[in-house]
Design a protein around this motif. Structure first.
Motif, PDB file in Angstrom:
ATOM      1  N   GLN A   1      35.204  42.253  43.590  1.00 66.79           N
ATOM      2  CA  GLN A   1      35.389  42.089  44.941  1.00 66.79           C
ATOM      3  C   GLN A   1      34.724  43.481  45.966  1.00 66.79           C
ATOM      4  OE1 GLN A   1      39.200  40.106  46.247  1.00 66.79           O
ATOM      5  NE2 GLN A   1      37.614  39.048  47.795  1.00 66.79           N
ATOM      6  N   ILE A   2      35.003  44.023  45.637  1.00 66.92           N
ATOM      7  CA  ILE A   2      34.515  45.846  46.255  1.00 66.92           C
ATOM      8  C   ILE A   2      33.452  45.799  45.326  1.00 66.92           C
ATOM      9  CG2 ILE A   2      34.752  48.121  45.950  1.00 66.92           C
ATOM     10  CD1 ILE A   2      38.292  47.110  45.840  1.00 66.92           C
ATOM     11  N   VAL A   3      33.254  45.841  43.706  1.00 64.26           N
ATOM     12  CA  VAL A   3      32.201  46.295  43.585  1.00 64.26           C
ATOM     13  C   VAL A   3      30.796  45.431  44.221  1.00 64.26           C
ATOM     14  CG1 VAL A   3      30.747  46.272  41.284  1.00 64.26           C
ATOM     15  CG2 VAL A   3      32.636  47.245  41.449  1.00 64.26           C
ATOM     16  N   ASP A   4      31.076  43.915  44.424  1.00 65.90           N
ATOM     17  CA  ASP A   4      30.278  42.877  45.158  1.00 65.90           C
ATOM     18  C   ASP A   4      29.715  43.061  46.599  1.00 65.90           C
ATOM     19  OD1 ASP A   4      29.482  41.902  42.455  1.00 65.90           O
ATOM     20  OD2 ASP A   4      31.414  40.109  43.282  1.00 65.90           O
ATOM     21  N   PHE A   5      30.590  43.539  47.382  1.00 66.28           N
ATOM     22  CA  PHE A   5      30.567  44.640  48.719  1.00 66.28           C
ATOM     23  C   PHE A   5      29.745  45.409  48.760  1.00 66.28           C
ATOM     24  CE2 PHE A   5      31.277  45.415  52.631  1.00 66.28           C
ATOM     25  CZ  PHE A   5      30.843  44.931  53.597  1.00 66.28           C
ATOM     26  N   LYS A   6      29.706  46.401  47.780  1.00 64.70           N
ATOM     27  CA  LYS A   6      29.149  47.760  47.682  1.00 64.70           C
ATOM     28  C   LYS A   6      29.412  48.356  49.063  1.00 64.70           C
ATOM     29  CE  LYS A   6      25.577  46.866  44.335  1.00 64.70           C
ATOM     30  NZ  LYS A   6      25.081  45.126  44.276  1.00 64.70           N
ATOM     31  N   PRO A   7      30.612  48.810  49.771  1.00 62.63           N
ATOM     32  CA  PRO A   7      31.133  49.419  50.808  1.00 62.63           C
ATOM     33  C   PRO A   7      30.318  50.863  50.577  1.00 62.63           C
ATOM     34  CG  PRO A   7      33.067  49.301  49.672  1.00 62.63           C
ATOM     35  CD  PRO A   7      31.375  48.651  48.275  1.00 62.63           C
TER      36      PRO A   7
ATOM     37  N   LEU B   1      37.919  46.842  53.672  1.00 70.44           N
ATOM     38  CA  LEU B   1      39.003  47.105  54.620  1.00 70.44           C
ATOM     39  C   LEU B   1      40.556  46.440  53.397  1.00 70.44           C
ATOM     40  CD1 LEU B   1      38.471  45.732  58.174  1.00 70.44           C
ATOM     41  CD2 LEU B   1      39.060  48.539  57.089  1.00 70.44           C
ATOM     42  N   LEU B   2      41.114  47.203  53.215  1.00 69.57           N
ATOM     43  CA  LEU B   2      42.165  46.594  51.941  1.00 69.57           C
ATOM     44  C   LEU B   2      43.355  46.571  52.585  1.00 69.57           C
ATOM     45  CD1 LEU B   2      41.059  49.450  48.916  1.00 69.57           C
ATOM     46  CD2 LEU B   2      40.145  46.332  49.251  1.00 69.57           C
ATOM     47  N   VAL B   3      43.478  45.343  52.012  1.00 69.93           N
ATOM     48  CA  VAL B   3      45.266  45.332  52.478  1.00 69.93           C
ATOM     49  C   VAL B   3      46.088  44.650  52.044  1.00 69.93           C
ATOM     50  CG1 VAL B   3      46.127  43.439  54.834  1.00 69.93           C
ATOM     51  CG2 VAL B   3      43.789  44.414  54.949  1.00 69.93           C
TER      52      VAL B   3
ATOM     53  N   LEU C   1      36.601  42.067  55.082  1.00 66.57           N
ATOM     54  CA  LEU C   1      38.436  42.244  54.549  1.00 66.57           C
ATOM     55  C   LEU C   1      38.671  41.764  53.407  1.00 66.57           C
ATOM     56  CD1 LEU C   1      41.305  41.551  57.063  1.00 66.57           C
ATOM     57  CD2 LEU C   1      41.461  41.096  54.937  1.00 66.57           C
ATOM     58  N   ILE C   2      39.813  42.701  52.558  1.00 71.79           N
ATOM     59  CA  ILE C   2      39.757  42.106  50.887  1.00 71.79           C
ATOM     60  C   ILE C   2      41.782  42.287  51.238  1.00 71.79           C
ATOM     61  CG2 ILE C   2      39.852  42.511  48.141  1.00 71.79           C
ATOM     62  CD1 ILE C   2      36.899  43.751  49.308  1.00 71.79           C
TER      63      ILE C   2
ATOM     64  N   ASN D   1      46.949  41.492  60.702  1.00 72.87           N
ATOM     65  CA  ASN D   1      46.773  41.419  61.732  1.00 72.87           C
ATOM     66  C   ASN D   1      45.375  43.093  62.307  1.00 72.87           C
ATOM     67  OD1 ASN D   1      47.976  39.122  61.791  1.00 72.87           O
ATOM     68  ND2 ASN D   1      49.959  40.371  62.865  1.00 72.87           N
ATOM     69  N   GLN D   2      46.639  44.279  61.888  1.00 72.14           N
ATOM     70  CA  GLN D   2      45.483  45.037  62.123  1.00 72.14           C
ATOM     71  C   GLN D   2      43.698  45.360  61.563  1.00 72.14           C
ATOM     72  OE1 GLN D   2      48.122  48.867  61.019  1.00 72.14           O
ATOM     73  NE2 GLN D   2      49.709  48.387  62.017  1.00 72.14           N
ATOM     74  N   ALA D   3      44.102  45.200  60.669  1.00 70.75           N
ATOM     75  CA  ALA D   3      42.922  45.406  59.308  1.00 70.75           C
ATOM     76  C   ALA D   3      41.968  43.729  60.580  1.00 70.75           C
ATOM     77  CB  ALA D   3      43.201  44.605  58.167  1.00 70.75           C
ATOM     78  N   ARG D   4      42.703  42.557  60.411  1.00 71.84           N
ATOM     79  CA  ARG D   4      41.557  41.417  61.215  1.00 71.84           C
ATOM     80  C   ARG D   4      41.004  41.983  63.058  1.00 71.84           C
ATOM     81  NH1 ARG D   4      45.132  36.429  59.860  1.00 71.84           N
ATOM     82  NH2 ARG D   4      44.695  36.106  57.686  1.00 71.84           N
ATOM     83  N   SER D   5      42.062  42.981  63.262  1.00 72.20           N
ATOM     84  CA  SER D   5      41.863  43.137  64.790  1.00 72.20           C
ATOM     85  C   SER D   5      40.887  44.409  64.366  1.00 72.20           C
ATOM     86  CB  SER D   5      42.319  43.697  65.495  1.00 72.20           C
ATOM     87  OG  SER D   5      43.418  42.611  65.852  1.00 72.20           O
TER      88      SER D   5
END
Length: 76
Positions: free
Chosen positions: A45-51, A5-7, A34-35, A16-20
């Protein structure tokens, strides 16, 4: 499934929307991260998470942060 989730840096209502959304995904047993987008795009961060999926929570004012500055080639 893993969802990033990118914010954008500003806009606390979007945070707040992304946290929910993250809370709901966690309750559904979906791995998520959540990034926050800062001055530099959080590619590492995105590459390490591999979504499997990346979802942006923001407005059209952050279009460049989400789309234009996204180094897509690095994610492939």
């Amino acid at each position: 499934m893993k969802i990033a989730l990118l914010v954008p840096q500003g806009g606390y209502s979007f945070v707040n929307q992304a946290r929910s959304l993250a809370k709901g995904l966690t309750e559904l047993k979906v791995e998520n991260c959540l990034i926050r987008i800062s001055q530099d795009f959080p590619l590492e961060q995105i590459v390490d998470f591999k979504p499997n999926l990346i979802v942006g929570a923001g407005s059209w004012h952050e279009y460049e942060d989400f789309v234009v500055n996204l180094p897509v080639a690095a994610l492939l």
